[in-house]
Every structure is written in C-alpha cells, then in structure tokens.
Write an enzyme that holds these catalytic residues in place. Structure first.
Site, PDB file in Angstrom:
ATOM      1  N   GLU A   1      31.922 -26.465  13.305  1.00 57.36           N
ATOM      2  CA  GLU A   1      32.605 -25.859  14.452  1.00 57.36           C
ATOM      3  C   GLU A   1      32.998 -26.868  15.533  1.00 57.36           C
ATOM      4  O   GLU A   1      34.151 -26.860  15.980  1.00 57.36           O
ATOM      5  CB  GLU A   1      31.738 -24.731  15.024  1.00 57.36           C
ATOM      6  CG  GLU A   1      31.749 -23.517  14.105  1.00 57.36           C
ATOM      7  CD  GLU A   1      30.562 -22.578  14.291  1.00 57.36           C
ATOM      8  OE1 GLU A   1      29.816 -22.761  15.272  1.00 57.36           O
ATOM      9  OE2 GLU A   1      30.388 -21.682  13.459  1.00 57.36           O
TER      10      GLU A   1
ATOM     11  N   ASP B   1      28.999 -27.328  22.069  1.00 58.49           N
ATOM     12  CA  ASP B   1      29.378 -26.017  21.533  1.00 58.49           C
ATOM     13  C   ASP B   1      28.187 -25.064  21.599  1.00 58.49           C
ATOM     14  O   ASP B   1      27.271 -25.132  20.778  1.00 58.49           O
ATOM     15  CB  ASP B   1      29.856 -26.212  20.084  1.00 58.49           C
ATOM     16  CG  ASP B   1      30.272 -24.898  19.416  1.00 58.49           C
ATOM     17  OD1 ASP B   1      30.162 -23.835  20.063  1.00 58.49           O
ATOM     18  OD2 ASP B   1      30.708 -24.945  18.259  1.00 58.49           O
TER      19      ASP B   1
ATOM     20  N   ASP C   1      37.001 -18.630  11.896  1.00 56.17           N
ATOM     21  CA  ASP C   1      35.783 -18.868  12.663  1.00 56.17           C
ATOM     22  C   ASP C   1      34.885 -17.663  12.421  1.00 56.17           C
ATOM     23  O   ASP C   1      35.152 -16.572  12.911  1.00 56.17           O
ATOM     24  CB  ASP C   1      36.131 -19.020  14.158  1.00 56.17           C
ATOM     25  CG  ASP C   1      34.889 -19.125  15.034  1.00 56.17           C
ATOM     26  OD1 ASP C   1      33.770 -19.155  14.490  1.00 56.17           O
ATOM     27  OD2 ASP C   1      35.052 -19.182  16.278  1.00 56.17           O
TER      28      ASP C   1
ATOM     29  N   LYS D   1      24.665 -13.752  11.161  1.00 58.10           N
ATOM     30  CA  LYS D   1      24.735 -15.209  10.952  1.00 58.10           C
ATOM     31  C   LYS D   1      23.369 -15.854  11.155  1.00 58.10           C
ATOM     32  O   LYS D   1      23.059 -16.869  10.547  1.00 58.10           O
ATOM     33  CB  LYS D   1      25.750 -15.788  11.933  1.00 58.10           C
ATOM     34  CG  LYS D   1      26.142 -17.226  11.687  1.00 58.10           C
ATOM     35  CD  LYS D   1      27.326 -17.579  12.560  1.00 58.10           C
ATOM     36  CE  LYS D   1      27.672 -19.035  12.539  1.00 58.10           C
ATOM     37  NZ  LYS D   1      28.812 -19.309  13.431  1.00 58.10           N
TER      38      LYS D   1
END
Lengths: 196, 615
Positions: B176, B198, B13, B75
């Site tokens: 994810e 999420d 992850d 990210k």
C-alpha cells in the site's frame, strides 16, 4: 540481455572490475538499467518459461546488488571468488583478539545495565574504528597485489581486466582473518544500536 | 492502456474499512465508482437468513441490527490463528470467530456455516469487481491488489487466494505505501527520498523509498498489521462502555447489538474530534434517561498516544534500515484515513521537520497507485519500475530451534537463497524443512509459514545426499520452494503444509462452491434492487395520489391502494419472481398514471401562470 546476467559473478553482472575500487554510482546505474530489462513486471506477456527466467535473473541481480552494496559482504564475496572456502577454513581467531573483543562486549553489557549512554557511544566509535582499520587492510592488500602484478607481470591484467587473481597472488588467509575480525566488531556495533 | 478489454487490469485497494477500484485511462488514473457515484465500498459482508448476502453500504447498515451475521474488518483475520484474533480483538467484532478441529485458522461462523476470511474477502472483492465492470462496461479478470507492506507471507497468500475465489487473477500484490508513492509521484516525477506514512483502518506501514529516473526503489519498510483506526475506535468504545457500566449493574451483559452501535458511535466521535475540540453522544439503552457521554480531543489524544508512539518507533526503525536520517528525507506523504487525526499530522511533521503531503485523498491514493502499477503490468507504462522489499526475514529452523535467516528483511524482491540439506540416518528418503518468518533468534518467537517435506530422495547412507533447496520470493513477496538432489539430479517433490493458510486443494474446493453460490448472490442483489424499485414506485405514486388536482375516482384510488399494499407485502418477503412481476405490472399501470399526473401538473401550473399574467 536476459541471460547475460546468469554467467560471471556479481561484479561482472553489474559491469564492474572486481579488483578496482568499488564505484557505487556506476554500480547503481547498471543495477537500475538491468532491473528495467530483467524485472518480471516487464515480462508479464511472455510465456511461462520466460517469466520464470525473468524471475530468477531478477532475483540474482538483486542478490548481486545487495552483496556489493555492503562493504563487508562485498569483501567476503570477492575473497571467496578467489579462494572458495577460505573463510570457513580460517574461522578460528587468535585468543588474544577474542579476549579483547570479549572485554569490549562485557563493557557494553555493563553500560547496558547501568544505562550509560556515554559509554555505549564510545564503544560504538571504537567498533567503527576497528572495522575501518580492517577494511582498509583488505583494500590495501588488494591494491598492493595489483600494483605488484602490474610491475612484475606487465600486460597480464591489461589484456583481461576483469580477470580474477589466483590464490597464490596474495595472502587470502590473512584477509580472511581480517574479515572475520571485522565481523566480530560489526556484531558489537549492532548491539550498541539496539541499546542506544 | 491496452485497447483489448480482455486484457484490462484494474487496481484494487482491499482495505480494512473500505475497498475501491481504479484504472488508468486516457486522462490518467481514476476511481471506478458505483452506479450512485459512491467510490468507497465498505468492506463489510452481511449474511441474510435465506442464504444470500449483502456487501458494502447495505451490509454496513446491518452492522447494528444484525451484528452476528455482519462481518467487518475481516482483513484483520487474514492468515491468522483463532487465538491471535481472540487476543487482539476480544469480543468487539460482534460476529463469531472460531477454529475447526483440524485447523487453528480463524474462521467466521454465521449460523451453522463456516467461512474462511479469504471467502469473506472474496465477497468484498467480487463486489469491487462488479462495480468496476459496471463502470467500465465490460468484464474484468485481472487486478493488482494492494496489501499492507508489513503483511507476511501467509497474509499475502490469503489475499491472493481471496482474489482467486472471487474470480480475479491477482497479477501483482503491491504494498500500500508503495502504491501511494506511485500515485503521488506521477504528476511531479519526483526524485529523491520519500517517506510514506500509512495509517489505515486496521494496519500501519511506513516505507522509505528512493526514487531515481522512474525507478521507485523501496529502501526499507516497517509497520504493524494490527494498528489502525479500529484500535482508536476501541479506545473510545472502552470509555463509552465504562460510562454505560456506571448506569447498569456491573454484571449486566451489554447486548451485541448495543455493542455494535457503540462501536459505530465511537467511530463517529473519533471523526468529529478531527474537526472539533470535543464530541458528545447520548446513549439510549431504554433506561429512565439516556446516558450522556463526552470526550475531548485532549482525552482522545492521550488515549491513542501510546499507539502513535509505536508508529514513530517504526519510522525510526525504517529510516535506520534505509540508512537515512530524518533531515535527508525530501518528502513525506500521508496515506490512510487515520492520518486525518490532527495529532498524527503534528507528530509526523515534528519527526521529519517538514509539512507532510496530504493533497491526494488519503482514502483513494492507494487505489490510484494500484491502477498505475496495473498499467505498468499491462504494458501501458514502460517508464515506471517498482522495486519493493520483503518486510520480514525468511528462514528455516536449525538445530535446537534456532532461526537461520536465508532472506533478510528489506531485501529487494524478487529475492532468492539456496541452502544445502542432507540426511541424518541411512536410507532416509524424506527431509522436513520448517520455514519461518520474523526477526527473532529462536523459531518459537517467529511466525511459522509452513512445513516443506522433501520426498522421493534416493536411498543413500546418511549425510551423502546433497539436496539443494532454493527459496524464491517473487515480486509479490510470496515464497516458493524448490529442491533438487544433486547426486542423483532428482527433483525432490515438496509437500507444503501452510501453517496459516489454505492448501491448494482447499482453495479449489472453495472456488467450486462459490460458483454454486454465485447464483444466490445474484438473487440477493436482484431482491434488493427490486425492493428499492418497489419503494420508489410506492413513494412516487403516493405523492401523485396526494396531489389535490388529480381527478381520480374513489374506485381508482382503492385499486391503486390495493396494489401498493400487495407490493409492500411482497417487498417484505423473499420471492424474487413474484416481486419482479408485481413491480413490472404496477410500473405499467402507474406509467399511465404518471403521464396523467404530469399532464395535470402542467395544466395546473399553466393555469397558475396564466392567472398571474397581467390581463
């Protein structure tokens, strides 16, 4: 298993008779089973050429599923299978139909401006009815053709059940027009959702 | 799981805030932890003056002291242009983001060196790889890496490139929320419709899945790749800055160090507000008295509510695309650190009319799911199948800048589309195709993925060549394009100019450079370990010296003090070899000392015990 998927058409890929009423459950079962066999996830250890084929076949299978699961797309695909290019050749809709559709469209625009949810809901309902009516017309034409063949040419379909009809068996032009009209109302229905 | 260690595939992850790895072992999926037991590796890289760098907790600790050389939340920069980053992040990142003359891609500037977000991510991935290898006791070369479901093609490509640079083969890029669904489904073998909400540190995704006999089919996904905990921190940060401005002159610039301290404090306040109704902070800017700041949960909730409403709108869109109404949803799963916010839970519960699942740690569930998919890919699990979708429509530019969709959003991947192209002038030997991703009608409102130039077409009159171009989206959601001229059966070659990514050659260059750098990385890590060792040695020795029962002579004490001072000086320097030698020598010397100390301590203890015994 890998290459069975490539030949034939989207219907036969999922083990269906193109001319029988669409069986969603059977299609889904076949789709999931074939996915297990074809998906690249299960061919990671294979050589590059085989992996490439798994990828292509899997993409083709997904395309088949996506096409068949949508009533409009499935009908258009079936029609094109029988008479390639027929949809393109009969794109022009009658002025009368276009006028009607335009009026509905304008009414929707007005409702959008005034924020009248009630009208939007009513137009959505009308659009749904118009679509259903035409899809029923397509299905009826198909059923009637098969019945006629069964009566006039006994044994023709029974010997090769998944075989397609010929363009001469039925009025593909008329069906093309119905499908184009349904598309117009689909667009209107979509517009009502954007507003609502 | 495969027995051959070379075939081991881990799940990673790669998060905005933290990263971590997991693997499926004999007893199911488990997190691979660091030497000290920590599972979460902060996705932070801090560059040292000597050219080395730190990753993880040590790097995070430098956010405040060295904000300009410490990179967090990279990210959010993946596959982005500089202007996009500037617009979204403002000056809150603390480090410098720039573009170059020949590329608008956002890059990080540290001193006089430029780094692509892929390279920084690769440093994080390399640390994750190191932790995994140390936990497993052997090398790891293959991984399943998760990305937000709503990542577009260039962001996925960037993630794949980061893995390559880190020396990892990304066997699969998994979304994810899908990974989270896998982790939740494992023990219960659920059937039915599941919604995964999420909300992480930087991104939001919602996915609707239909689970049938071990097949996890994503029906629809929606999201925002720039909506997450960072944005909630920013809300608090802005309020703190407002409070600070009341105390300093309006034009005063707040030093970047203070800004980063405020960013971390804001994050801390946010966490507290998940547990309490209000939270306080005292900011010491060296003024007469510290500035007091207070925020209530109610104020925080009002501040983040608009962003949370956006997430609910995404949920409704995903449900609609999936053809499902809220009451047809069987389960709702919460993933991502930001779902600890009580208001998030309340809103999700209200929307779906059911209590969402929160049994699994929202910070770990994605890594566990990635490990399960890794197990499938390495042949360990043949029961599960994941059918994911492409989050945004893919298409090409047509006449007048219109966008023609070829693969529509929420199509199951792998997906393909073919399109015919021809030439518009006689003897034209190349055709340019511009590929875009998005949902709007005009390409100028969509995201350019790149220009594909078909070359080597046979010279023919205009309109005669028939070039069939196949767009193939693989199971990672990444596009490849192939072209064939049908009359000549010629395979047209394609030059790809990515709009938001690196070319293949650029990735190769970076990999070559990174091998050179691996050496200095190693040195940097060793230096840190030696410094820790020196520190521990010194602390232990001082404790022994302070023991009243230790019978050291003054000369002995002086000798040890001298050694300690030398160790201290070396620790502050960068000379790895000298420090290593000094540590070893001092270690030997103090070993004897320690033996003596333990001896004395035992003697003293025994004496005490005996004196307590009834005679």
């Amino acid at each position: 298993m890998l290459d069975e998927c490539v030949d034939g058409n989207h219907f036969t890929r999922l083990g269906l008779d193109p001319l029988q009423p669409y069986d969603h459950d059977a299609a889904e079962r076949a789709y999931l089973e074939l996915s297990r066999a074809l998906h690249p996830d299960f061919h990671g250890a294979a050589d590059a050429a085989l992996q490439e084929r798994a990828l292509r076949n899997s993409a083709l299978l997904n395309e088949a599923w996506r096409t068949l699961e949508d009533d409009q797309h499935r009908a258009e695909y079936l029609l094109e299978l029988h008479d390639p290019g027929v949809l393109d050749r009969h794109k022009k809709l009658s002025p009368q139909f276009l006028m009607e559709a335009m009026e509905v469209s304008e009414e929707l625009d007005d409702a959008r401006t005034s924020g009248c949810q009630e009208t939007v809901r009513r137009i959505a309902e009308t659009a749904r009815q118009e679509i259903d009516e035409r899809m029923k017309g397509v299905a009826d034409a198909c059923t009637a053709t098969i019945k006629r063949i069964a009566r006039d040419e006994p044994g023709r379909r029974e010997s090769r059940p998944a075989q397609l009809l010929s363009p001469h068996d039925w009025n593909t032009e008329q069906i093309a027009v119905l499908l184009h009209q349904a598309r117009v109302y689909r667009r209107i229905l979509k517009d009502t959702e954007h507003i609502g | 799981m495969s027995e051959k260690t070379g075939d081991v595939v881990i799940g990673i992850d790669l998060g905005t805030t933290n990263s971590l790895a997991a693997i499926v072992g004999k007893d199911g999926p488990r997190i691979l932890t660091r030497e000290d037991g920590a599972a979460l590796i902060p996705s932070v890289v801090s560059f040292l003056d000597d050219g080395g760098h730190l990753v993880g907790e040590e790097a995070r600790a430098r956010s405040v002291t060295h904000p300009r050389s410490t990179v967090h939340s990279v990210k959010r920069l993946m596959g982005q242009h500089l202007e996009e980053v500037r617009r979204r992040e403002g000056d809150r990142l603390g480090y410098e983001v720039v573009a170059t003359e020949d590329s608008e891609l956002a890059r990080v500037r540290i001193g006089d060196k430029l780094y692509t977000p892929q390279e920084i991510s690769a440093l994080v991935l390399r640390e994750v790889k190191r932790v995994a290898e140390q936990a497993l006791g052997h090398e790891v070369e293959q991984a399943v890496i998760t990305v937000p479901a709503y990542f577009d093609d260039s962001q996925r490509q960037a993630t794949r490139d980061a893995a390559r640079i880190a020396g990892l083969q990304a066997l699969r890029i998994v979304n994810e929320p899908t990974a989270a669904a896998l982790a939740y489904g494992l023990d219960t073998s659920r059937e039915g419709t599941v919604v995964v909400y999420d909300l992480g540190g930087g991104t939001f995704d919602v996915s609707v899945l239909k689970i049938t006999q071990g097949v996890y089919k994503v029906a629809a996904t929606a999201g925002d790749t720039h909506l997450g905990g960072d944005d909630f921190d920013h809300e608090i940060m802005d309020r703190i800055l407002h409070a600070v401005r009341d105390h300093v002159s309006a034009t005063a610039t707040i030093p970047v160090e203070a800004l980063q301290q405020i960013r971390l404090s804001a994050e801390g306040l946010k966490r507290q507000l998940s547990e309490r109704q209000d939270a306080h902070l005292e900011i010491d800017l060296g003024l007469d008295e510290p500035i007091a700041f207070r925020i209530t949960r109610q104020e925080f909730e009002a501040a983040v509510r608009p962003r949370l409403d956006e997430t609910l709108a995404c949920c409704r869109a995903a449900l609609k695309d999936a053809g499902v109404t809220p009451d047809q949803v069987d389960e709702v799963v919460l993933v991502g650190g930001s779902t600890r916010i009580p208001l998030v839970r309340a809103l999700v519960e209200e929307m779906f009319g059911r209590t969402p699942h929160t049994e699994l740690d929202p910070d770990r569930v994605v890594a566990l799911g990635a490990a399960i998919q890794a197990d499938v890919l390495s042949g360990g699990n043949k029961d599960l199948l994941l059918l994911d979708v492409i989050p945004l429509s893919l298409g090409i530019e047509t006449v007048g800048g219109a966008f023609a969709k070829l693969v529509t959003r929420n199509s199951t991947v792998p997906a393909r589309a073919t399109e015919m192209f021809s030439t518009s002038v006689d003897d034209q030997t190349s055709i340019e195709i511009n590929v875009f991703q998005g949902e709007r009608e005009l390409v100028r409102d969509c995201r350019p993925l790149g220009a594909f130039k078909l070359r080597g077409l046979p010279g023919m009159p205009a309109g005669l060549p028939r070039v069939e171009v196949t767009f193939l989206v693989d199971a990672d959601g990444v596009l490849t394009v192939k072209a064939r001229e049908q009359r000549s059966e010629l395979e047209a070659s394609i030059d790809v100019v990515p709009s938001h990514g690196l070319t293949r050659d650029e990735v190769k260059d970076i990999i070559r450079d990174s091998i050179k750098e691996a050496r200095s990385d190693f040195a940097a890590r060793e230096l840190i370990e030696l410094r820790n060792k020196a520190h521990n040695l010194a602390t232990g020795t001082r404790r022994v010296l302070a023991m009243p029962e230790m019978p050291f002579t003054d000369a002995q004490r002086k000798d040890i003090e001298d050694d300690l001072a030398r160790l201290d000086t070396l620790s502050k320097g960068e000379d790895v070899a000298a420090l290593r030698e000094a540590c070893d020598a001092f270690g030997d010397k103090t070993q004897a000392l320690a033996d003596q100390a333990i001896g004395e301590a035992i003697k003293a203890e025994l004496n005490r015990e005996q004196s307590r015994l009834p005679s």
